[in-house]
Design an enzyme around this catalytic site. Structure first.
Site: not given
Length: 230
Positions: A76, A88, A90, A169
């Site tokens: 989001q 980070q 993956q 938000r």
């Protein structure tokens, strides 16, 4: 979840006030800077905020370090285009040895649901580790990782975009995790730029609720909460 304000434009409100005064004055930048004191900064910022002269807010930026959130939230978060993100990877960071998943309260509070969640998280982690041990690259093994996977991200936004971000938000209708994160971000920036963010928060704080028929029905309570936020 851990949210930290890593750095920001030095004296953000002074910088913004200087930029705004420059727009309306024939004086030199150095002369304008010398004339700025605390009271003039506050009065000038109040004026430009009320007039909607928000382009000058883009001269101040804020960088946050955020840990302990899920990929649900970062998916989001990166939709906010006027920002910079470093997350980070993956692809390059393996989850073989260490894997953490973010469990929503609605699941944690239900013993049966919690067991299901924990079982699936452990199963996926074991399967991921097995794939890596088989020689499958982490960038491919990650395809089985869930949205609940914990991640870390550094994000930079300018003050103008932050006001827009908070309006969306911090809203009661926002997803719980990104709402908690955005409220903590607002708490941090109010300490270094209290004038700019004095009326920041969901859209209903400074106006009528923009959600229309989907309004949470708690407008007054929400306004009081964000007014008292420190």
């Amino acid at each position: 979840m851990n949210v930290e304000l890593l750095q920001h434009t030095p004296e953000p409100e002074r910088t913004i006030a200087l930029a705004a005064r420059l727009c309306y004055s024939p004086a030199s930048i150095n002369r304008l800077r010398e004339q700025l004191d605390a009271s003039s900064i506050e009065s000038f910022l109040d004026k430009i905020m009320s007039l909607g002269h928000h382009s000058v807010l883009e001269h101040a930026s804020f960088t946050f370090g955020i840990e302990g959130i899920s990929r649900v939230t970062t998916h989001q978060l990166v939709r906010h285009r006027i920002a910079s993100f470093s997350q980070q990877s993956q692809r390059y960071v393996s989850h073989k040895e260490e894997f953490t998943s973010i469990m929503p309260d609605s699941i944690a509070e239900n013993s049966e649901a919690r067991q299901i969640f924990a079982f699936m998280s452990e199963t996926v982690h074991k399967a991921y580790a097995q794939l890596v041990d088989m020689g499958i690259p982490a960038e491919d093994a990650r395809y089985i990782l869930p949205n609940a996977t914990e991640t870390k991200i550094i994000m930079t936004m300018n003050a103008r975009e932050l006001l827009h971000f908070f309006a969306l938000r911090c809203c009661q209708r926002a997803q719980w995790e990104i709402r908690e994160m955005s409220i903590e971000m607002l708490r941090l920036v109010k300490k270094v730029a209290p004038i700019i963010f004095q009326e920041a928060g969901p859209g209903c704080v400074g106006s009528s609720c923009p959600e229309g028929q989907f309004c949470c029905g708690q407008t007054q309570e929400v306004r009081e909460y964000f007014k008292a936020l420190e």
